[in-house]
Design a protein around this motif. Structure first.
Motif, short mmCIF file in Angstrom:
data_model
loop_
_atom_site.label_atom_id
_atom_site.label_comp_id
_atom_site.label_asym_id
_atom_site.label_seq_id
_atom_site.Cartn_x
_atom_site.Cartn_y
_atom_site.Cartn_z
N UNK A 50 46.17 15.83 -12.63
CA UNK A 50 44.59 16.24 -13.30
C UNK A 50 43.89 14.54 -13.18
N UNK A 51 42.72 14.58 -12.41
CA UNK A 51 42.21 13.07 -12.68
C UNK A 51 41.89 12.61 -13.87
N UNK A 52 41.71 13.56 -15.04
CA UNK A 52 41.53 13.10 -16.46
C UNK A 52 42.57 12.66 -17.29
N UNK A 53 43.74 12.79 -16.56
CA UNK A 53 44.98 12.76 -17.67
C UNK A 53 45.15 11.25 -18.26
N UNK A 297 53.27 16.01 -23.91
CA UNK A 297 52.64 15.83 -22.48
C UNK A 297 52.87 17.14 -21.67
N UNK A 298 53.72 18.22 -21.83
CA UNK A 298 53.75 19.47 -21.15
C UNK A 298 52.46 20.13 -21.63
N UNK A 299 52.24 20.45 -22.86
CA UNK A 299 51.19 21.28 -23.31
C UNK A 299 49.77 20.60 -22.98
N UNK A 300 49.91 19.40 -23.06
CA UNK A 300 48.45 18.81 -22.84
C UNK A 300 48.26 18.79 -21.44
N UNK A 305 45.03 21.61 -16.90
CA UNK A 305 44.75 22.55 -15.63
C UNK A 305 44.37 24.03 -16.28
N UNK A 306 44.04 24.22 -17.29
CA UNK A 306 43.27 25.45 -18.02
C UNK A 306 44.27 26.66 -17.70
N UNK A 307 45.56 26.27 -17.80
CA UNK A 307 46.43 27.06 -17.73
C UNK A 307 46.46 28.09 -19.17
N UNK A 308 46.51 29.49 -19.12
CA UNK A 308 46.42 30.27 -20.01
C UNK A 308 47.78 29.99 -21.07
N UNK A 309 47.47 30.61 -22.38
CA UNK A 309 48.49 30.32 -23.34
C UNK A 309 49.81 30.77 -23.11
N UNK A 310 49.75 32.32 -22.52
CA UNK A 310 50.81 32.96 -22.41
C UNK A 310 51.74 32.13 -21.28
N UNK A 311 50.98 31.84 -20.04
CA UNK A 311 51.79 31.07 -18.92
C UNK A 311 52.07 29.67 -19.50
N UNK A 312 51.79 29.12 -20.36
CA UNK A 312 52.19 28.07 -20.89
C UNK A 312 53.50 27.94 -21.63
N UNK A 313 53.42 29.19 -22.57
CA UNK A 313 54.77 29.63 -23.28
C UNK A 313 55.80 29.97 -22.12
N UNK A 314 55.62 30.55 -21.08
CA UNK A 314 56.61 31.03 -20.18
C UNK A 314 57.19 29.44 -19.54
N UNK A 315 56.21 28.47 -19.07
CA UNK A 315 56.47 27.20 -18.54
C UNK A 315 57.44 26.43 -19.70
N UNK A 316 56.97 26.35 -20.68
CA UNK A 316 57.63 25.60 -21.65
C UNK A 316 59.25 26.10 -21.95
N UNK A 317 59.22 27.66 -21.82
CA UNK A 317 60.76 28.23 -22.04
C UNK A 317 61.55 27.79 -20.92
#
Length: 342
Positions: A50-53, A297-300, A305-317
Motif C-alpha cells: 500500500x502506498x499509504x502505509x 500492523x497486520x490488521x492495519x 487493502x480493504x480486506x473484509x473482516x471475516x477474511x482478516x480473521x482467517x488470515x490472522x488465524x
C-alpha cells in the motif's frame, strides 16, 4: 604444503557451515527474536502493498488498533504466567464504560469519570480474585461466569441506549496527542510496558510470579503468599481493563452495550502469541509488546487493502498457527542436528 592448507581450510569451512546453521536455528528458536523478525517482514510487506502505509499519520492511526488491548495484556501476561486467566476483561470494559456514561449524564467532570472507570475495573478484578483465591474456584469457570454477569448488567442498564454526553476534555484520553504523531494512548502504553517489564523481570514480585507459575505448592512452602499474590494480579487486570475502558470510550465518544465485544479472545491471543505459556511459568513482557505491534500492523495493513473482516480473521488465524509452529519446528531441526553431530 598448499594442498594441506587448502584441505585444512575446506575442513574448517565444512565445520563452520553447520555451526552457522545451528546458530541461526538457535536464534529462530528464541521466541522474541523470531517475532521481531516476523514483525519487520510484515512492516515491509505492508509498505510494498500500500502506498499509504508509510505515511506517518497513518502509522500513528495504526497504533489505535492495538494499544487498548495491549494495555490489558500486560497484567494478563503476568496472570497467565501465575497459572490463572481472566476471560471477563471485555465485559469489565463494557460495565466500566456504562457506569462512566451514566455519571457523565449526571454532569460529572472528567477527573471524576476517570476515577469511576478505574474504580469499577478494580471492583470487578477484586471480585474475580476473591472468588478464585478465597473459594478455590477455577479462574476459567469464574471469569466465564463474570463475563456473562458484567455484560448482562450492562445490557440491563443500557438496553438499546447509546450514551454520548461526555465532557469535551474527556476526548483527550482516546483522541489526544502528546507530541506530533504520538498519541496519548500510545505513549501511555509504552510507559506501562516499561513499568511491567521492570516489575516482572527486575523485582521480587516478578520472581514470585514465575515461582508460582512453575510450582505453586513449592512457592507456598518457600514462604510466598500465593493467594494474596494472585489476588493482586486479578486486581491489576481489573484496573488496567478499567483504564482501557476510559481510553476506548474516549476514542469512540460513546457507550453502548456491545462495546469491546469479543476482546477477551484478542487479549489472550496477543499474550500467547507473545510467548506466554498458557500453562503458566514462562513468558516475557518484551514478547507480548512485540506481539501487540505485530497484530496491530497486520490488521492495519489488511484494512488499508480493504480486506473484509471475516477474511482478516482467517488470515490472522493462519498467521498465529504459522508463527507458533515455526519455532517448534526449528527447535526440532536443531535437536536433530545436534543428535547427528553427537
Amino acid at each position: 604444503m598448499a594442498k594441506v592448507l587448502s584441505s585444512t581450510a575446506l575442513s574448517d569451512n565444512e565445520t563452520a557451515m553447520p555451526a552457522a546453521s545451528a546458530s541461526l536455528l538457535q536464534r529462530l528458536a528464541c521466541w522474541e527474536s523470531f517475532l521481531l523478525l516476523v514483525t519487520v517482514a510484515v512492516f515491509f510487506i505492508n509498505a510494498a502493498a500500500s502506498p499509504y502505509f508509510l505515511d506517518v499519520w497513518n502509522l500513528s492511526d495504526a497504533t489505535f488498533n492495538f494499544t487498548e488491548k495491549a494495555i490489558i495484556v500486560l497484567p494478563m501476561a503476568m496472570l497467565i504466567i501465575a497459572r490463572e486467566i481472566d476471560l471477563s476483561v471485555a465485559s469489565i470494559i463494557a460495565l466500566s464504560s456504562t457506569l462512566m456514561g451514566f455519571c457523565a449524564q449526571q454532569g460529572m467532570a472528567t477527573p471524576a469519570l476517570v476515577a469511576v472507570g478505574l474504580a469499577s475495573g478494580l471492583a470487578c478484578g477484586l471480585l474475580n480474585g476473591l472468588l478464585v483465591t478465597r473459594f478455590g474456584l477455577s479462574s476459567i469457570v469464574v471469569t466465564i461466569g463474570t463475563m456473562s454477569l458484567f455484560r448482562g448488567i450492562t445490557y440491563i442498564l443500557l438496553g438499546d441506549q447509546v450514551l454520548n454526553q461526555y465532557p469535551a476534555s474527556f476526548a483527550y484520553f482516546g483522541q489526544g496527542y502528546v507530541y506530533w504523531v504520538f498519541s496519548f494512548e500510545f505513549v501511555l502504553f509504552l510507559g506501562l510496558a516499561l513499568l511491567f517489564y521492570i516489575a516482572l523481570h527486575r523485582t521480587n514480585f516478578g520472581r514470585r510470579t514465575y515461582a508460582i507459575g512453575n510450582n505453586p505448592v513449592a512457592a507456598y512452602y518457600s514462604g510466598i503468599n500465593v493467594n494474596h499474590h494472585k489476588l493482586v494480579l486479578f486486581v491489576l487486570v481489573g484496573v488496567l481493563s478499567g483504564l482501557a475502558s476510559i481510553l476506548l470510550t474516549s476514542r469512540l465518544g460513546s457507550t453502548r452495550p456491545t462495546i469491546a465485544l469479543g476482546w477477551e479472545l484478542g487479549v489472550v491471543t496477543m499474550a500467547v502469541l507473545g510467548g506466554v505459556n498458557i500453562l503458566g511459568g514462562a513468558g516475557s513482557i518484551s514478547g507480548v509488546v512485540i506481539a501487540a505491534f505485530l497484530m496491530g500492523l497486520v490488521t492495519f495493513g489488511l484494512g488499508l487493502l480493504n480486506v473484509p473482516g471475516i477474511v482478516m480473521s482467517i488470515i490472522i488465524g493462519v498467521m498465529l498457527i504459522v508463527v507458533i509452529s515455526l519455532p517448534i519446528i526449528s527447535k526440532r531441526l536443531l535437536a536433530k542436528r545436534q543428535g547427528g553431530a553427537g
